[in-house]
Design an enzyme around this catalytic site. Structure first.
Site, mmCIF file in Angstrom:
data_model
loop_
_atom_site.group_PDB
_atom_site.id
_atom_site.type_symbol
_atom_site.label_atom_id
_atom_site.label_comp_id
_atom_site.label_asym_id
_atom_site.label_seq_id
_atom_site.Cartn_x
_atom_site.Cartn_y
_atom_site.Cartn_z
ATOM 1 N N TYR A 102 63.826 26.228 58.208
ATOM 2 C CA TYR A 102 63.283 27.524 57.245
ATOM 3 C C TYR A 102 63.115 28.863 57.980
ATOM 4 O O TYR A 102 62.364 28.784 59.084
ATOM 5 C CB TYR A 102 62.079 27.179 56.485
ATOM 6 N N TYR A 106 64.892 17.660 57.930
ATOM 7 C CA TYR A 106 63.959 18.007 59.142
ATOM 8 C C TYR A 106 62.425 17.192 58.945
ATOM 9 O O TYR A 106 62.378 16.562 58.030
ATOM 10 C CB TYR A 106 63.541 19.423 58.708
ATOM 11 N N ARG A 117 61.919 14.757 55.682
ATOM 12 C CA ARG A 117 62.314 15.082 54.303
ATOM 13 C C ARG A 117 63.701 15.021 54.108
ATOM 14 O O ARG A 117 64.576 15.285 54.888
ATOM 15 C CB ARG A 117 61.796 16.766 54.162
ATOM 16 N N HIS A 164 67.103 18.867 50.701
ATOM 17 C CA HIS A 164 66.640 19.442 49.539
ATOM 18 C C HIS A 164 66.693 20.794 49.302
ATOM 19 O O HIS A 164 66.734 21.696 50.296
ATOM 20 C CB HIS A 164 65.206 18.947 49.090
ATOM 21 N N HIS A 173 64.654 23.902 47.020
ATOM 22 C CA HIS A 173 63.352 24.185 46.154
ATOM 23 C C HIS A 173 63.831 25.164 44.951
ATOM 24 O O HIS A 173 64.694 26.040 45.072
ATOM 25 C CB HIS A 173 62.327 24.670 46.856
#
Lengths: 173, 234
Positions: free
Chosen positions: B105, B144, B154, B157, B159
């Protein structure tokens, strides 16, 4: 037909959609009685919860081009959020009842699988004693978790405890 | 003034429990007391209206950071937002954010040792049309690691944040990708008890959304709460 889509946590990286200006609901030129709504969010150990997403919505004053009625704020390293908004007035309740002035609050955070909802009422408001929601809460201490106190003129504080001692009363809406 | 028509309660099992022990961070954060039941009022049955004029859309995450193309596998995500009665939710704002192709991110809190892409911030905003449809272009995010348990990763995905028409319809969720082996291991995904509700968080590969010589397409349809009594099943 289908049931509503499941919630998932907002996670720790929601700041990518954060716009700090959203914490000021008067930024589009709204006029009225400006107030600050602030508070600190704590977890079950009493530790502050920084980086939490706090959203507010108020049905009064009515939303308009100059007043979105909605705000979003991050909590700082001390777990504290701070909104600038207009003080709401009374709002109609169900039937012929009247709701005391209040602001709805929803909290999203890492570790919360879905948002949790509560309300901020204003300490000392004469309508609090007849508000349908407040009067439906028997325990005065629990009721008090929904009532913001005044730190200074126009500065209202509602601390929120997610879990444990003094746990905020959350609402099933 | 007549009373507002309330939104229906969630169907049991279709939403995650706040107390989800396998997701360790819930441990000190879930409220111990059941939420106080109350009837919905004007506060819950109304909500913000976002206009594209004040909240400009940004539907191409592969180009909305510097104007230069982001790295990774280009994707198109599209779908329809309806309520529980199948009615489209028009003109509603959808916010998206995600990791880049390497699983990183663009956020100071993300210290995963994977490279940032200067051309990919990973943030978008779109509005549904009159039929409740939305779409955006992005990069397929990477998986990640996260510190929940040993060797925890995770699943891939994106959000999503939805508003719908009212405070009561607000939804924040995550969209997953089909066939991801990490789904079976993920405590957040598996925090939704009902398998059918869980599986609806997984987008479907869709050749009709896929654009030739450009990008793979995924369909992610979302349902927000409906108003009034549950209709009888036909």
């Amino acid at each position: 037909m289908s049931t509503a889509t499941a919630s998932q946590t907002i996670g720790p990286y929601w700041h990518l959609i954060e716009d700090e200006s959203w914490a000021d609901l008067t930024r589009f030129g709204a006029t009225g009685e400006r107030i600050i709504l602030t508070g600190t969010i704590r977890d079950g150990d009493g530790a502050p919860c920084p980086g939490t997403c706090v959203e507010i919505w108020q049905a009064d004053p009515a939303a308009s081009d100059s007043f979105p009625g909605f705000g979003r704020a991050n909590t700082d390293a001390d777990g504290t959020f701070r909104f600038v908004t207009l003080r709401p007035g009374p709002m109609p309740g169900l039937g012929n009842t009247l709701q005391a002035p209040h602001i709805a609050i929803r909290i999203f955070a890492r570790g919360l699988m879905a948002g949790v909802v509560t309300r901020a009422y204003f300490e000392g408001d004469a309508l609090n004693d007849s508000d349908p929601l407040l009067t439906s809460i028997d325990d005065p201490a629990l009721r008090g978790t929904l009532v913001a106190g005044q730190d200074a003129p126009g500065v209202w504080r509602l601390d929120i405890r997610l879990q444990g001692d003094g746990e905020t009363l959350f609402l099933d809406v | 003034m007549s009373d507002p028509i309330p939104f229906r309660p969630f169907v049991p099992g279709t939403q995650p429990a706040l107390n989800t022990p396998a997701y360790l961070s819930t441990g000190k954060r879930y409220p111990l007391r059941a939420p106080h039941r109350m009837p919905q009022t004007i506060t819950e049955t109304t909500g913000p209206v976002f206009s594209p004029a004040l909240f400009p859309p940004s539907a191409d995450l592969t180009r909305n950071t510097t104007g230069q193309a982001a790295l990774g596998e280009r994707i198109i995500v599209a779908g329809t937002i309806t309520d529980e009665d199948g009615r489209p939710v028009p003109n509603t704002m959808v916010e998206v954010w995600q990791a880049n192709a390497t699983g990183r991110y663009d956020h100071p809190g993300d210290q995963h040792d994977a490279p940032l892409d200067p051309n990919f911030r990973g943030v978008g905003r779109v509005f549904t049309d009159a039929a409740g449809r939305y779409s955006f272009i992005s990069i397929r995010p990477g998986a990640y690691p996260w510190p929940n348990h040993r060797n925890a990763w995770r699943p891939t995905h994106i959000h999503f944040s939805y508003f719908g028409s009212a405070f009561a319809t607000r939804l924040v969720t995550q969209m997953y990708f089909p066939g991801d082996p990490l789904l079976a291991l993920d405590p957040i995904f598996n925090g939704v008890p009902d398998p059918a509700a869980r599986d609806r968080l997984v987008a479907a590969f869709d050749l009709d959304i896929t654009q030739p010589d450009f990008a793979l397409g995924y369909r992610f349809d979302v349902v927000l709460r409906g108003r009034g009594a549950t209709p009888m099943e036909g």
